[in-house]
Write an enzyme that holds these catalytic residues in place. Structure first.
Site: not given
Ligand code: 3PY
Ligand code: MG
Length: 259
Positions: A50, A154, A180
């Site tokens: 990101h 995630e 996420d």
């Molecule tokens: C998230 O919180 O999804 C991340 O990838 C943190 O960078």
């Molecule tokens: Mg993430």
């Protein structure tokens, strides 16, 4: 000059609830990475998912960070495991791979992180050899232990496959992406890394890491969250991002100045 111990310090220090802090750098100018490396962080992460980093800015950043005496982590873009080998060749101490949802994903990632017999990393540590002051068989024999493979958890699928991911040969740690995960657990209804179901998942992840003798890492949206994660036994936390720190610093100063 050899920086073997600097790069190896990440693998050596992670584990047992080490509570390390990483800076999180998305601004690609190596001056930013170097500046944050000279603050009291244990490591600096360069973000290619990101953040605005590409392979060239990562190479320059790793050198600055290493010369400042800190190990570098790199977060690669989703599924681009070949980049993991490249950043290790440039001297990264570890790689964070986003969206690892199954043992198959974990094994594919690990294969690019470790030399045989664990994986299939291809030979060519050009810059890493120079930075570590080790070549040939000396680098080969220390490479696998030095390169920390961190799989991001995630999604719901990743939580279900957590034990399988943790026991995958060549995976050293998992890293929870709480934003996420909050989107996934709410079926896309909202993004809130501080939600109770995310906190419960964080407890579960660190407990399973302890069972399997692997390290637990997490992105902490606030410094207080990082403190809480360290108390839970997390080994490594990111505290915010360079973009966020710049914005909040600017806003706080503008507020004071305007009165
Ligand atoms: C998230 O919180 O999804 C991340 O990838 C943190 O960078
Ligand atoms: Mg993430």
């Amino acid at each position: 000059m050899a920086h073997l111990e600097t790069i190896r310090s990440l693998a050596n220090r992670m584990g047992g609830g080490s509570g390390l802090l990483t800076a999180w750098v998305g601004i690609p100018d190596p001056l930013v990475a170097g500046m944050l490396a000279s603050e009291d962080f244990d490591t600096v992460t360069l973000d290619m998912q990101h953040g605005a980093h590409d392979i060239q800015s990562v190479g320059l950043g790793i050198t600055r960070i290493t010369l400042a005496g800190k190990p570098t982590l790199v977060r690669i873009p989703v599924g681009q495991f070949a980049i993991a080998s490249r950043v290790l060749d440039l001297g990264a101490a570890g790689v964070i791979a986003p969206m690892i949802n199954s043992q198959k994903d974990a094994a594919a990632f690990a294969s690019f992180m470790k030399y045989p017999p664990i994986g299939e990393r291809s030979w060519g540590p050009t810059i890493a050899s120079g930075l570590t002051g080790t070549e040939g068989n000396v680098y080969l024999s220390s490479g696998n232990g030095m390169a920390v493979s961190i799989a991001m958890i995630e999604t719901r699928e990743a939580l279900s496959a957590l034990d399988d991911i943790l026991i995958t040969p060549g995976i050293d740690a998992v890293f929870v992406g709480p934003s996420d995960l909050s989107i996934a657990l709410s079926n896309g209804a909202n993004v809130d890394p501080g939600r109770k179901d995310v906190a419960d998942a964080l407890d579960h992840v660190v407990a399973r890491c302890r069972v399997h003798g692997k390290s637990a890492c997490c992105f902490a949206p606030t410094p207080q969250a990082a403190r809480d994660l360290a108390k839970k036994g997390y080994d490594l936390m990111a505290i915010g991002t360079d973009f966020g720190q710049l914005r909040s610093g600017a806003r706080a100063q503008i507020e004071i100045a305007r009165g």
